[in-house]
Write a protein that holds these residues in place. Structure first.
Motif, mmCIF file in Angstrom:
data_model
loop_
_atom_site.group_PDB
_atom_site.id
_atom_site.type_symbol
_atom_site.label_atom_id
_atom_site.label_comp_id
_atom_site.label_asym_id
_atom_site.label_seq_id
_atom_site.Cartn_x
_atom_site.Cartn_y
_atom_site.Cartn_z
ATOM 1 N N GLN A 245 0.854 -1.090 0.514
ATOM 2 C CA GLN A 245 -0.077 0.459 -0.482
ATOM 3 C C GLN A 245 0.850 1.335 0.213
ATOM 4 O O GLN A 245 0.193 1.962 -1.056
ATOM 5 N N THR A 246 1.732 1.123 0.926
ATOM 6 C CA THR A 246 2.694 2.682 0.410
ATOM 7 C C THR A 246 2.937 3.135 -0.039
ATOM 8 O O THR A 246 3.183 4.391 -0.745
ATOM 9 N N PRO A 247 3.693 2.388 -1.601
ATOM 10 C CA PRO A 247 3.651 3.007 -2.586
ATOM 11 C C PRO A 247 3.046 3.711 -3.883
ATOM 12 O O PRO A 247 3.327 3.918 -4.652
ATOM 13 N N ILE A 248 1.523 2.884 -3.292
ATOM 14 C CA ILE A 248 0.619 3.660 -4.021
ATOM 15 C C ILE A 248 1.029 5.863 -3.109
ATOM 16 O O ILE A 248 0.734 6.542 -4.455
ATOM 17 N N ILE A 249 1.499 5.968 -1.830
ATOM 18 C CA ILE A 249 1.037 6.828 -1.397
ATOM 19 C C ILE A 249 2.674 7.714 -2.116
ATOM 20 O O ILE A 249 2.836 8.215 -1.951
ATOM 21 N N SER A 250 3.162 6.737 -1.576
ATOM 22 C CA SER A 250 4.640 7.213 -2.531
ATOM 23 C C SER A 250 4.212 8.136 -4.025
ATOM 24 O O SER A 250 5.806 8.771 -4.479
ATOM 25 N N ARG A 251 3.772 7.385 -5.099
ATOM 26 C CA ARG A 251 4.142 8.255 -6.033
ATOM 27 C C ARG A 251 2.445 9.027 -6.044
ATOM 28 O O ARG A 251 2.170 10.281 -6.716
ATOM 29 N N THR A 252 2.196 10.241 -4.486
ATOM 30 C CA THR A 252 1.733 11.135 -4.465
ATOM 31 C C THR A 252 2.391 12.062 -3.589
ATOM 32 O O THR A 252 1.548 13.222 -3.591
ATOM 33 N N THR A 253 3.266 11.392 -2.700
ATOM 34 C CA THR A 253 4.002 12.693 -1.628
ATOM 35 C C THR A 253 4.835 13.427 -2.582
ATOM 36 O O THR A 253 5.359 13.483 -3.195
ATOM 37 N N GLN A 254 4.402 14.358 -2.169
ATOM 38 C CA GLN A 254 5.109 15.967 -2.445
ATOM 39 C C GLN A 254 6.402 16.239 -1.927
ATOM 40 O O GLN A 254 7.151 16.616 -2.244
ATOM 41 N N ASN A 255 6.706 15.718 -0.791
ATOM 42 C CA ASN A 255 8.165 16.193 -0.137
ATOM 43 C C ASN A 255 8.530 14.713 0.061
ATOM 44 O O ASN A 255 7.854 14.451 1.480
ATOM 45 N N GLU A 256 10.272 14.898 0.662
ATOM 46 C CA GLU A 256 10.197 13.584 1.368
ATOM 47 C C GLU A 256 9.805 13.691 2.946
ATOM 48 O O GLU A 256 9.841 12.911 3.283
ATOM 49 N N THR A 257 10.602 15.147 3.443
ATOM 50 C CA THR A 257 9.977 15.504 4.966
ATOM 51 C C THR A 257 8.545 14.655 5.200
ATOM 52 O O THR A 257 8.473 15.035 6.459
ATOM 53 N N ASN A 258 8.257 14.401 4.710
ATOM 54 C CA ASN A 258 6.208 14.603 5.096
ATOM 55 C C ASN A 258 6.351 12.922 5.622
ATOM 56 O O ASN A 258 5.438 12.679 5.189
#
Length: 489
Positions: A245-258
């Motif tokens: 599941q995390t790769p789904i959100i890794s594709r929508t995350t704006q910045n690594e610090t989030n």
């Protein structure tokens, strides 16, 4: 009650202390462009803000696992609290964080691709098939369980509700992530949090008789704590499903610090939900009304219904049950979405045309519908084993990443070794495995664990002699038209 409250506080403290430490070990880069921008396609790669990503991540990972698993695990007694706290802080949240962040550093890659890169191409094929199996089991379990709860609340048949849920799943799987999932999940998230908070506060206000810390095995059948507890309570402590599941959100995350808030933080939130339901199950059923009797009569769904109505009354209890129903549905849709993405990546099928998305997704729903006719208890056993085996693979991927990056690898290698032993023991001992005596199962598991470590070390030596790159260069994959300035907004 003291153990319960202390456990909640420890989980929260874990986010601010150990979570920060893990973030420093990884070393985030605020200036590095994420796949949401470099590979934007407005289908799966879409920049979304941190609050939305966090709620989606929570609902993605928190199916019935952090409710049904802890309810079943409550049969063992307060030792379940220990596993939830330690497992969540030192294993589950680390697992989720590193899976998400390594995916971000590798163009939003799913677990099979990461396994192929870090553990060898043979593992890519194995994990691809394994991940699809897990996601099909998850999707099926997360159809049948909410259907049973809804059927108990209405006059509708289970079959009709299952069909309706599948129709929603199909829509959510095919449409761009920000069109359905990104819009309705914040509302579902509020309902989920109300459900968990209501039960938790209700127990504190009423002074529910939550048992205090004890390592005694209270299981009515004297089922061994190791390895069964560590596979019964997966979501809420450590869950391989999260690695899908995390790769789904890794594709929508704006910045690594989030990443710490989205991945580590939402796993801690799930741990709190698991703690609440484990405590509720232990406190509400005792004496003549034992937890094992309620489970035998109606399964975990019956416990959910009785706990909700008892703690919050008819109206509040109904809302709480709806919150529980939301959990599996909002994990089931992303389970199928993740399966579609994994298959498409593996077979190199372009996902922009909706016809191709339908071609990949439709067979998954046909197989899953067939699986709904299987016994739920049997499905859950297979799900538990497949789930934790996937977690083991993801932890070894994270360990390889840290070893090759010359960073402290013990944060993943220790839980990876422990869970490798647990899953091998379960496979050797359980009826769905080889059904060996427990003492022999320990020997087989120890040998299997040593073989895994030896193969891992062989892979480390091989990659150390090459110019292996753990992080793919983001600048080589710029396909969107977003400026970097958008990242900081």
């Amino acid at each position: 009650m003291i153990t319960f409250i202390a456990s909640i506080l420890l989980l929260i403290a874990g986010y601010f202390t150990y979570g920060k430490f893990v973030e420093r070990v990884f070393v985030t880069d605020r200036k590095r462009r994420t796949p949401a921008f470099t590979m934007r396609d407005n289908i799966d790669y879409v920049p979304m803000n941190t609050t939305r990503n966090s709620l989606i991540q929570l609902l993605n990972i928190a199916g019935v696992g952090p409710i049904f698993g802890p309810i079943l695990g409550a049969l063992y007694g307060p030792v379940a609290f220990v596993w939830i706290v330690i497992g969540c802080i030192f294993a589950g949240a680390v697992h989720d964080y590193l899976t998400g962040m390594i995916s971000i550093r590798n163009h939003g890659a799913h677990l099979p691709q990461l396994a192929g890169k870090f553990l060898g191409q043979a593992m890519k094929h194995v994990v691809n098939g394994f991940a699809i199996l897990l996601l099909l089991l998850v999707g099926t379990v997360f159809v049948t369980s909410p259907a049973a709860l809804l059927s108990n609340m209405t006059a509708l048949s289970v079959t009709l509700i299952i069909v309706a849920i599948f129709i929603y799943y199909l829509i959510a799987t095919l449409l761009p992530i920000d069109k359905v999932i990104g819009r309705i999940y914040p509302y579902f998230g509020a309902l989920l949090l109300f459900s968990a908070a209501g039960i938790g506060i209700g127990m504190i206000v009423t002074g529910a008789p939550i048992p205090e810390l004890s390592f005694e095995n209270m299981h009515p059948d004297n089922a061994p704590i190791f390895p069964l507890l560590f596979l019964t309570i997966s979501c809420g402590a450590l869950s391989g499903f999260h690695a899908t599941q995390t790769p789904i959100i890794s594709r929508t995350t704006q910045n690594e610090t989030n990443g710490r808030k989205i991945f580590y933080g939402m796993m801690i939130t799930e741990g709190i939900i698991a703690m609440i339901w484990a405590a509720a199950a232990m406190s509400l059923f005792y004496g003549d009304q034992s937890l094992s009797a309620v489970l035998a009569a109606g399964g975990p769904a019956a416990v959910v219904s009785e706990v909700s109505i008892t703690m919050l009354g008819a109206v509040g209890g109904t809302l709480a049950i709806l919150g529980v129903i939301v959990l599996p549905i909002t994990s089931g849709d992303t389970a199928f979405r993740s399966a579609r993405m994994i298959i498409a990546d593996y077979m190199k099928v372009d996902q922009k045309p909706i016809v191709k998305r339908i071609m990949v997704a439709l067979p998954l729903f046909v197989v899953s519908y067939a699986l709904t006719h299987m016994d739920f208890t049997l499905l859950w056993r297979y799900f538990s084993w497949a789930n934790q085996t996937t977690a083991v693979i993801a932890l070894w991927v994270g360990t390889m990443y840290l070893v090759l990056s010359r960073k402290p690898h013990w944060i993943t290698s220790i839980p990876a070794t422990f869970m490798t032993m647990a899953t091998f023991t379960y496979l050797a001992y359980a009826p769905i495995g080889f059904g060996l005596p427990m003492h022999l199962s320990y020997v087989v598991a120890a040998l299997g664990t040593l073989v895994c470590i030896a193969l891992f070390m062989k892979r480390v030596r091989r990659l150390s002699r090459t110019t292996f790159t753990v992080d793919e260069p983001a600048e080589n994959f710029v396909t969107g038209d977003e400026s970097f300035a958008t990242v900081s907004k």
